[in-house]
Design an enzyme around this catalytic site. Structure first.
Site, PDB file in Angstrom:
ATOM      1  N   GLU A 125      47.949  23.911  40.344  1.00 48.20           N
ATOM      2  CA  GLU A 125      47.268  23.064  39.398  1.00 48.20           C
ATOM      3  C   GLU A 125      48.505  22.827  38.208  1.00 48.20           C
ATOM      4  O   GLU A 125      48.335  21.704  37.668  1.00 48.20           O
ATOM      5  CB  GLU A 125      45.910  23.509  38.820  1.00 48.20           C
ATOM      6  CG  GLU A 125      44.895  23.722  39.915  1.00 48.20           C
ATOM      7  CD  GLU A 125      44.993  25.006  40.592  1.00 48.20           C
ATOM      8  OE1 GLU A 125      43.929  25.537  40.999  1.00 48.20           O
ATOM      9  OE2 GLU A 125      46.195  25.614  40.868  1.00 48.20           O
ATOM     10  N   CYS A 155      44.611  28.344  35.063  1.00 53.07           N
ATOM     11  CA  CYS A 155      44.491  26.660  35.295  1.00 53.07           C
ATOM     12  C   CYS A 155      43.310  25.955  34.463  1.00 53.07           C
ATOM     13  O   CYS A 155      43.890  25.077  33.914  1.00 53.07           O
ATOM     14  CB  CYS A 155      44.552  26.651  36.927  1.00 53.07           C
ATOM     15  SG  CYS A 155      46.129  27.522  37.739  1.00 53.07           S
TER      16      CYS A 155
END
Length: 225
Positions: A125, A155
């Site tokens: 991510e 993330c």
């Protein structure tokens, strides 16, 4: 939240959130905007590995989700899976992510925490977020981020700071995923999550095996260190 509880937070029309909370007997209870509860909501597995539900009743629960978008979700998740497999071939963890805008992929990322050198921040991510062109960030709330594994706290925080409008993950992660803390965020991040759709797991049949291989790979590395 308890142990392996699963939380799904969706953005509803008018800015309210819908949260799926574990109900008795393994089901889920929908906490609708205004604090109303409904058991006639979307039924999802309490944890990855259980049978995925097939019914999608209670339109109020999916008030922020275009059901027609779900086919597109699967298409983008398949690309994330391809990236996860590539990361695995390169000697990294099998996690992939893509970011879309207006139905097009604008950034991709895959785990790179081990190869070419150790960097714990190089989650899929994070790599995808770093790959977004600067001039696109004005449209961040219209973006969707697809990842094969439920985002971790790092993330999740970065996704909220970047004001991504929609997050779709393929496999739940009771050990390191952020879903269990979403109801307990500090005020700043709580304001951001109220403007973010958080949807998953989708395609667990395809993504859960990647998660299992990730855990096996991490376990093998710990055994060598």
């Amino acid at each position: 939240m308890r142990g392996n509880s699963h939380v799904l937070v969706l953005r509803g029309r008018g800015g309210g959130n819908t949260a799926l909370l574990p109900g008795r007997g393994g089901g889920n209870v929908a906490l609708l905007p205004g604090g109303r509860r409904s058991s006639a909501a979307l039924t999802l597995p309490a944890r990855a590995g259980e049978r995925q539900a097939t019914a999608l009743p209670a339109a109020t629960v999916f008030s922020g989700v275009d059901i027609g978008m779900m086919s597109q979700d699967n298409t983008f998740m398949r690309r994330a899976i391809e990236l996860a497999l590539l990361a695995e071939q390169e000697g990294n963890l099998p996690v992939g992510a893509v970011i879309t805008l207006a139905g097009e992929i604008v950034a991709e990322g895959r785990s790179a925490i081990w190869v070419p050198k150790f960097d714990a921040s190089r989650h899929a991510e994070m790599e995808a977020l770093r790959a977004v062109a600067t001039d696109l960030w004005l449209s961040s709330e219209e973006m969707s981020l697809y990842t094969t594994l439920e985002p971790c706290l790092m993330c999740c925080g970065s996704i909220l700071l970047h004001r991504i409008g929609r997050v779709v993950f393929g496999s739940s992660d009771s050990y390191g995923g952020a879903s269990t803390v979403l109801p307990h965020l500090p005020p700043f991040f709580q304001e951001r999550i109220e403007h973010t759709q958080w949807l998953g797991p989708i395609m667990p049949a395809e993504c859960d095996p990647l998660h299992k291989r990730l855990k096996a790979s991490e376990g093998a590395r710990r055994g060598r260190n």
